[in-house]
Each structure stands twice: as structure tokens, then as C-alpha cells.
Design an enzyme around this catalytic site. Sequence first.
Site, PDB file in Angstrom:
ATOM      1  N   ASP A   1      19.017 -43.909   7.029  1.00 18.10           N
ATOM      2  CA  ASP A   1      18.024 -43.939   8.114  1.00 18.10           C
ATOM      3  C   ASP A   1      16.659 -43.400   7.694  1.00 18.10           C
ATOM      4  O   ASP A   1      15.691 -43.526   8.438  1.00 18.10           O
ATOM      5  CB  ASP A   1      18.529 -43.133   9.317  1.00 18.10           C
ATOM      6  CG  ASP A   1      18.508 -41.634   9.057  1.00 18.10           C
ATOM      7  OD1 ASP A   1      18.764 -41.229   7.894  1.00 18.10           O
ATOM      8  OD2 ASP A   1      18.244 -40.865   9.991  1.00 18.10           O
TER       9      ASP A   1
ATOM     10  N   ASP B   1      24.551 -42.265   3.823  1.00 17.52           N
ATOM     11  CA  ASP B   1      23.740 -41.047   3.789  1.00 17.52           C
ATOM     12  C   ASP B   1      24.367 -40.048   4.750  1.00 17.52           C
ATOM     13  O   ASP B   1      25.105 -40.432   5.664  1.00 17.52           O
ATOM     14  CB  ASP B   1      22.307 -41.390   4.202  1.00 17.52           C
ATOM     15  CG  ASP B   1      21.435 -40.153   4.309  1.00 17.52           C
ATOM     16  OD1 ASP B   1      21.472 -39.337   3.375  1.00 17.52           O
ATOM     17  OD2 ASP B   1      20.740 -40.018   5.329  1.00 17.52           O
TER      18      ASP B   1
ATOM     19  N   ASP C   1      16.064 -43.063   1.803  1.00 19.48           N
ATOM     20  CA  ASP C   1      17.202 -43.979   1.644  1.00 19.48           C
ATOM     21  C   ASP C   1      16.761 -45.395   1.288  1.00 19.48           C
ATOM     22  O   ASP C   1      17.582 -46.215   0.864  1.00 19.48           O
ATOM     23  CB  ASP C   1      18.037 -44.032   2.929  1.00 19.48           C
ATOM     24  CG  ASP C   1      18.654 -42.692   3.283  1.00 19.48           C
ATOM     25  OD1 ASP C   1      19.114 -42.008   2.349  1.00 19.48           O
ATOM     26  OD2 ASP C   1      18.656 -42.327   4.470  1.00 19.48           O
TER      27      ASP C   1
END
Length: 625
Positions: A522, A323, A526
Amino acid sequence: MILLRKWIEHRQLLLALASGILIVIAWALELSASPAFLTVSIFIIAYLIGGFYKAKEGIEEFINERKFSVEILMILAAIGAATIGYWMEGAILIFIFALSGALETYTMNKSHQEISALMNLQPEEATLLKDGMEKTVAVSELRIGDLVRVKPGERISTDGVIFTGRTTIDESALTGESLPISKQVDEEVFTGTVNLSGMIDVSVTKPAEETLFQKIITLVQSAKDEKSPSQLTIEKFEGPYVKVVLIFVTLMMLLPYFFLGWSWHESFYRAMVLLVVASPCALVASVMPATLSAISNGARQGILFKGGVHLEQLAHIKAIALDKTGTITNGTPVVTNVYFHPVFNENDLLYAICAIENQSSHPLAKAIVTYCKQQGIEPVKPDFIENKSGWGIIGTVDGEGWKIGKPDFFSFEKEEAFQEIAAGMSDAGQTLVFAGKENQDEVIAVFAIEDTIRDVAIEAIKSMKNEGITAYMITGDHEKTAKKIASEVELDGYSANCLPEEKVIEIEKLKKQFQKVAMVGDGINDAPALARANIGIAMGAGSDAAIETADIVLVKNDLAKITKAIQLSKRLNRIVMQNIIFSIAVILLLIVGNFMQHVSLPLGVIGHEGSTILVILNGLRLLKN
């Protein structure tokens, strides 16, 4: 009391050593032609003392699970040796078997010490500030928003942010980072870390049971109980294998006696040797001590594995999807460029803009306020504020109206210079915020804002590539920003404008191409992708959803730890394979040697139990970084 604790902790080793001492005494009496009953009596005591724990373990497993284990084989072998007069050999077998068992227990205890050490660092009391007075309370009584005072030299008792004061903090207990870190107002602090210098007041942000410290303890404890695929395979194989060994031992007793002309004594003796050397003790000990050592090593470095299965599989990862926000970048937007209309005074503009933006909770507004403070401008209270949802904010400061927001909030027909500047900034992948006079619809300032790349990201991604892993970014940000970030950190590819469900689709595409894929993230958005990847890796400061879903947690959001985790996984797999090959080779060698009548019972005992001790010691190497 201390001696009692030491006895309880090391009783298995002490009983094994006591057994060894009794064997030496019995051997000396045997050499001095002492009465046979005295020598045999001491050997029997050595049997009972040395074999107590292993015999108890084997019998309980047989009664409760109806399962034959290596402990049963060792009991039968020792009894068999004694029945044909080989008291010394049987006693040595019990002694070395007990010693290897004590060593395996030591390995388990050594790995569990990481949890004990963590739990000992967790303060039980805190200094609560209430109405200006200090009061000592149990940590469990703290509530979100409470103020806790932490003096120099004390351990921080809660997760929170510094409300007043500044200091340096030793976070090595959580992250493995040896250098102290400077902290000031509004920065996060964590339970179990040490306040080294200044006195600080901390505002509690999490209850005791939800702190990062408590999550670490819970994760490591659960990891100890989850077995790797290798361990499960060996344990599944152990029961049938023991039954096969018992069948062959029976055949070894009978067939040579009836068909090869061996004496009954020789046939029985060789059957006892086979019982010893064919036992899979070393094979059974090949995986678990090594896995627990690796998990403990990772915990010490701030890498939390939720089980041996994830640690073992990590070595096979071929691609890692990351990410962007909070993983590759810091997750906190900052002003990187500003353009002011040359006719206006810069400080006057910042004074008004800071006052208005300080009333907004939007991350971009916070970035502008931070920039203003860095320029020496402190926010004041505006006369009037109104949010224009989806566009921006308008407000009045000292009787003058302002508006701040998106480009479409303004008309650019008379401001060609601003249009060119805005186009250049936008092409660079930056988010633009415009400010101007409300009544004139005139732009007089442009703020370029972007999420900065974390210092460790470039080096971490480079080290992943050195391990032969493809690095890919999956982000919800727009194309220009994603392209710019991917270029700066030298990613192998990226996907932009991804919603949570689209991130899952991208993970599936990567799995088709690379088979084994890890996802690093995080945020709550996600979590689906973390769950779909072969290995999910969460940042420790991320959302609870990400941490709960992931298989591995990086305590300090340090991307460099991913490469360390991969290297640790490869070391584990290499050592486990060494142990398995070595233990099987020793078993086969001793079996062949026994059938050819070249292996005596003492040599079989030493070869078999020696190999068990060696594989355990080999696994212990993983405790070292």
C-alpha cells in the site's frame, strides 16, 4: 424520450427480431403458394434488416484494416445460399447471426452498466460551509480543506475526514459490503457512499479528480479496453483462419464436382454449408464476453482489475508476498501495554505525558495521546517543548520538566525493574517509549506500542493457503516484530529489515522458487516490488504510487478479496477453456458431417450459431458472484 433511448440501446436486438418476423411471414406466404417475387422481396428485406449491423461491421473492418472477419464469411454464405434458391436458409442464417451479435452486444452493455451505475452515484453538487453559511457548489470547485455538510440520506460528494458529527454510512457502492459502517470524527469517508443517519461536516482531503471513486471509474474503464492474452491470440488467429476457410470453400466447390462426380448444385451447396459451419464465430466469442463479465463482477465486489491479462494470469499465482504495515496490520500503532512507577500517581503522569506528546506528529506520540484520551485525559498546552531529533522530546508542564523517547535517552543503572520489564516487552516485538523526569534522568513510565493485526488478516491468509498459495511477508520492520507477526498470522515465511530495493530482491528470489508471484502493498516503498512481481495488488486506501503501479486494486483494503479474485480468475479460465473446446468440437463435427453430406444448410446454421449463443451465455455466468 424514454422510448427513443430504449430503441437506441436495443436497436440491434430489435432489428434481429424484426428480421425473424419477416422470415415467418415469407415462410407463410411460401406455404400459401403466393407469388415468388413477393416471397423473395420479403426475404431480401429480412436480409437487409437483420444483416445491417454485422455487414457494416465486416465491410468497415475489411476496408479500414484489410482484414477478413467472420462477418465477411456470413455475408458470403447468405448471398451464396440465396443464389442457389435457398432464401429461407440464408435468411435464417442472417437472423441467428444477428441474434447472437445482439446477445454479444448485450453482454458488453451489461458489463459497461457497472461503470454507468458508478457514474450515476457520483454527486455533481456539494453543500459548502463558508463563514457558517451553506452554499451549493459544483463538486469540481471543492478544494482541499473545505468543509462540506452532508445531511442524512444524501450521498457524500468528496473524499475526506469527518470534522464534526457521527453517523452510519452505506459503502456498498464502493466495496460490495452490505452492512452500514459507523463513522465518527477523524474517520475517512468516500465519494458516492450514502450518509444514513446523522448530519456530518466533512473536511475535503482530495480534489474531485483524485478521489477513490474517480480512480475506480478510471480503472474499470481502462480494464474494458485491455484484452487478455487469450483474446489477443484468437483475434490474431481470426484473419488467417478466415482466409483458409475461403480457400477450402473454393476447393469444395471445384474438387468434388471435377473428381468425385458430384453435381455442380451439390458441390456449391456443400461449399456454402462449409462456409457457415467453419466460421469461427463461437471461438471468437469464447473470451471477450466472459472476461468483461468477470471484470464487472470484480468491480461490483470492490476488486478492480486493470485489464483482462491480469485477471487471466492471477489463477496461475503460486506465492503471494505481503507488506506488513497497512496490509497485514492496520498501519496505526496503538499502546498495548503500560508500566508506571508505583510511587507516582498514574493520572498525573498521563496528564504531563499527554500534553507533551500532543505537540509531536510522530505516529508513536499519536498512539500515546490516543491512549491518554481513552483514560479520560485531555491534552493541555505545555509551557515549553523541544524535539531532540533521533532521541525523543523534552518539555515542561506546570513548571515540571519531562523527557520522553528512546531507551538510550535515559540511564537505567538505578532502575533494574524497568530494565527487566523493558527487555520482556522488547522480546515480544513491541516498540518501547520511555518517560521520566528531566532533571533526575529517572524513568517512571514505559509504553509498549505495536501495530495491531487486522481482523481479516488471519482468515484471509488461511484462505490463500487453502487455494494452494504460499503466503510470505516482506517488511522493513525489525526481526522481532516480523517474527511475531508471521507467527500470529501463520505465514509460510518472512523477510525483515527490507528497504524498497531489498523488497525487489526478495520478489526475485520468490519468482525463482515459485515462478508466478503476486505482491500486495500500500505504500510508496512497495511500488518497486509491485512492479517487479507478476501481479501487483494495491490497497485502495494506499499511496497513489502503489495504486498506479499495481495491476489489481482492492477498494476497501480487504485481504479476503484476494482469494475471491483468485477464485474469479480460475472460474474465468475454466469457462474460457470450456468455450474454446466446445466451439472447436462443434466446428469439426459439422465440417466432417458436411463432407459426408449429412449436414443440411439449416442444420449447419443452427449448429454453428447455436454454439455461438451458448458460449456467450456461458460467459455471462461470470456476472454472478
